[in-house]
Scaffold this motif. Structure first.
Motif, PDB file in Angstrom:
ATOM      1  N   SER A 298       0.821  -1.216   0.000  1.00  0.00           N
ATOM      2  CA  SER A 298       0.000   0.000   0.000  1.00  0.00           C
ATOM      3  C   SER A 298       0.855   1.267   0.000  1.00  0.00           C
ATOM      4  O   SER A 298       0.365   2.338  -0.264  1.00  0.00           O
ATOM      5  N   ARG A 299       2.126   1.124   0.340  1.00  0.00           N
ATOM      6  CA  ARG A 299       2.995   2.286   0.215  1.00  0.00           C
ATOM      7  C   ARG A 299       3.536   2.289  -1.211  1.00  0.00           C
ATOM      8  O   ARG A 299       4.466   1.560  -1.513  1.00  0.00           O
ATOM      9  N   SER A 300       2.928   3.094  -2.048  1.00  0.00           N
ATOM     10  CA  SER A 300       3.401   3.132  -3.424  1.00  0.00           C
ATOM     11  C   SER A 300       4.740   3.865  -3.441  1.00  0.00           C
ATOM     12  O   SER A 300       5.090   4.584  -2.509  1.00  0.00           O
TER      13      SER A 300
ATOM     14  N   TRP B 180       5.648   6.318  -5.078  1.00  0.00           N
ATOM     15  CA  TRP B 180       5.421   7.767  -5.072  1.00  0.00           C
ATOM     16  C   TRP B 180       5.362   8.289  -3.647  1.00  0.00           C
ATOM     17  O   TRP B 180       5.994   9.298  -3.302  1.00  0.00           O
ATOM     18  N   SER B 181       4.642   7.583  -2.792  1.00  0.00           N
ATOM     19  CA  SER B 181       4.479   8.096  -1.427  1.00  0.00           C
ATOM     20  C   SER B 181       5.773   7.942  -0.637  1.00  0.00           C
ATOM     21  O   SER B 181       6.125   8.807   0.160  1.00  0.00           O
TER      22      SER B 181
ATOM     23  N   LEU C 133       8.084  10.693  -1.765  1.00  0.00           N
ATOM     24  CA  LEU C 133       7.693  11.995  -1.216  1.00  0.00           C
ATOM     25  C   LEU C 133       8.001  12.080   0.262  1.00  0.00           C
ATOM     26  O   LEU C 133       8.307  13.150   0.771  1.00  0.00           O
ATOM     27  N   ARG C 134       7.930  10.930   0.937  1.00  0.00           N
ATOM     28  CA  ARG C 134       8.247  10.960   2.372  1.00  0.00           C
ATOM     29  C   ARG C 134       9.714  11.292   2.580  1.00  0.00           C
ATOM     30  O   ARG C 134      10.050  12.168   3.362  1.00  0.00           O
TER      31      ARG C 134
ATOM     32  N   SER D 208      10.283  15.052   1.525  1.00  0.00           N
ATOM     33  CA  SER D 208       9.805  16.081   2.447  1.00  0.00           C
ATOM     34  C   SER D 208      10.569  16.034   3.761  1.00  0.00           C
ATOM     35  O   SER D 208      10.826  17.074   4.362  1.00  0.00           O
ATOM     36  N   ASP D 209      10.970  14.827   4.196  1.00  0.00           N
ATOM     37  CA  ASP D 209      11.736  14.737   5.433  1.00  0.00           C
ATOM     38  C   ASP D 209      13.074  15.462   5.299  1.00  0.00           C
ATOM     39  O   ASP D 209      13.475  16.225   6.179  1.00  0.00           O
TER      40      ASP D 209
ATOM     41  N   PHE E 215      13.942  17.741   3.001  1.00  0.00           N
ATOM     42  CA  PHE E 215      13.692  19.155   2.733  1.00  0.00           C
ATOM     43  C   PHE E 215      13.380  19.900   4.031  1.00  0.00           C
ATOM     44  O   PHE E 215      13.916  20.988   4.281  1.00  0.00           O
TER      45      PHE E 215
ATOM     46  N   ASN F 259      16.666  12.276   9.322  1.00  0.00           N
ATOM     47  CA  ASN F 259      15.246  12.022   9.070  1.00  0.00           C
ATOM     48  C   ASN F 259      15.062  10.937   8.022  1.00  0.00           C
ATOM     49  O   ASN F 259      14.228  10.045   8.165  1.00  0.00           O
TER      50      ASN F 259
ATOM     51  N   ARG G 201      15.916   7.563   9.375  1.00  0.00           N
ATOM     52  CA  ARG G 201      14.855   7.067  10.254  1.00  0.00           C
ATOM     53  C   ARG G 201      13.648   6.619   9.453  1.00  0.00           C
ATOM     54  O   ARG G 201      13.044   5.583   9.754  1.00  0.00           O
TER      55      ARG G 201
ATOM     56  N   ASP H  56      11.994   2.948   9.399  1.00  0.00           N
ATOM     57  CA  ASP H  56      10.567   2.690   9.646  1.00  0.00           C
ATOM     58  C   ASP H  56       9.970   1.852   8.530  1.00  0.00           C
ATOM     59  O   ASP H  56       9.278   0.863   8.769  1.00  0.00           O
TER      60      ASP H  56
END
Lengths: 257, 111
Positions: B40-42, B44-45, B48-49, B52-53, B55, B93, B96, B100
């Motif tokens: 379920s974690r594509s 893309w996501s 982006l994680r 954004s972490d 950035f 980040n 980590r 995860d």
């Protein structure tokens, strides 16, 4: 010709202009969609739990599934102890999920008849993530007191290195609300712009002769595929926001890592 | 094989527990299958994680440095040190986040 400006959909219009002490407190279309989301979730949960049957009706099983989903998410990341935050995480998850899903509607019974995605504005997502951080810090300090600062002092590091490690940990902690809000906001914004851009290709090509009319089917397929993807992203981002909230709340419960 | 089935069918209690066992096995197999098919974690996501972490770490570091510059007048040094520390925090980040994501993948495979 249809409006093909991909940014226009994010405009905020006041519905009920209001001003208090020179501060603009208008009830906008953004507020309207938030209110609709809150009322919708409340109604769903209320209707689903009025007739509590052993064999659940459809509405009740939806509510039960959502409950199990969020409860399982909290248990797996923050442990059973984290379940005391269930009301908060559940509210947050349901709100973001509903708002994201409402944003997927192009036309909506709202003033102006057009849909709006509340989470495509960074101030909204930032406020949500600051709420999470306020609870993490507030609860962490209340529960652990001084020991909460252990979060910034990882164990097993040679003493002189703390001069570097502690600022890095502090910055890493402070960057959490930013990354949490930017992620949700960027996903929703980018997705909706992408949808609109491809949709406007259909209009532009469709008005450009027979060949263009036939060619317009290509972006049409793209839009259909992207819409499905956007529904996935809308759900996934609500999930990611909630699960990261759980992970951060776990830090408040056990700051020692 | 068919002999065993016959013996199970003769006793209703055995039959029930056998049913339970088979049902649980089916559910388990189905769950594993679904988890494998639906990560379920594509990509893309996940991307982006990480993005954004990282950035956010750099931005907060640089912003904090600028604020210190303004308040204390250490003009270039706050920004320089803040940027470096922010870069490190962003990397932390990302590390980590990767841990995860890997951890959740591992438990999914194990269970």
């Amino acid at each position: 010709m249809a409006d093909t400006n991909p940014i226009r959909q994010f405009e905020i219009h006041p519905i009920l202009p209001m001003e208090v002490n020179g501060i603009d407190l208008s009830f906008t279309n953004s507020s309207y969609f938030m209110a609709v989301a809150v009322v919708g979730v409340t109604l769903l949960m209320w209707l689903a739990t009025t007739k509590r049957a052993l064999v659940p009706s459809r509405g009740q099983s939806v509510a039960e599934m959502l409950y199990e989903f969020v409860a399982g998410m909290i248990r797996s990341t923050a442990g059973t102890e984290g379940l005391r935050f269930f009301p908060f995480v559940f509210t947050l998850f349901m709100f973001i999920l509903t708002v994201n899903m409402l944003g997927m509607m192009h036309y909506f019974p709202a003033p102006g008849m057009h849909g709006f995605t509340v989470t495509s504005h960074i101030i909204v997502t930032f406020a949500l993530s600051m709420l999470v951080m306020a609870i993490v810090v507030g609860y962490g300090v209340w529960k652990n007191g001084f020991k909460f600062l252990k979060l910034f002092v990882p164990s097993g590091v040679p003493l002189p290195l703390y001069i570097i490690v502690t600022p890095i940990e502090v910055i890493s902690f402070l960057s959490r609300p930013l990354s949490l809000s930017v992620r949700l906001f960027a996903n929703m914004l980018a997705g909706h712009i992408l949808l609109k851009v491809f949709a406007s290709f259909i209009v532009m090509m469709g008005t450009a002769g027979v060949l263009g009319f036939l060619g317009a089917t290509l972006p049409l397929f793209m839009v259909v595929a992207l819409t499905a993807l956007e529904f996935l992203v809308a759900f996934l981002q609500a999930y990611v926001f909630a699960i990261l909230t759980c992970i951060y709340l776990n830090d408040a419960l056990h700051p020692g890592h | 094989m068919s002999d065993q089935d016959e013996s199970n069918h003769s006793d209703p209690r055995d039959k029930a527990s056998d049913f339970e066992r088979r049902l649980n096995a089916k559910i388990e197999a189905r769950r594993v299958e679904e988890e494998r098919r639906n990560p379920s974690r594509s990509g893309w996501s996940i991307g982006l994680r990480y993005g954004s972490d990282f950035f956010a770490g750099v931005l907060v570091g640089a912003g904090g440095g600028l604020v210190i510059d303004r308040l204390l007048g250490w003009t270039p040094w706050g920004l320089i040190v803040g940027l470096i520390l922010g870069f490190a925090a962003g990397t932390l980040n990302v590390v980590r986040a990767a841990r995860d994501i890997n951890a959740s993948g591992d438990t999914g495979a194990k269970n």
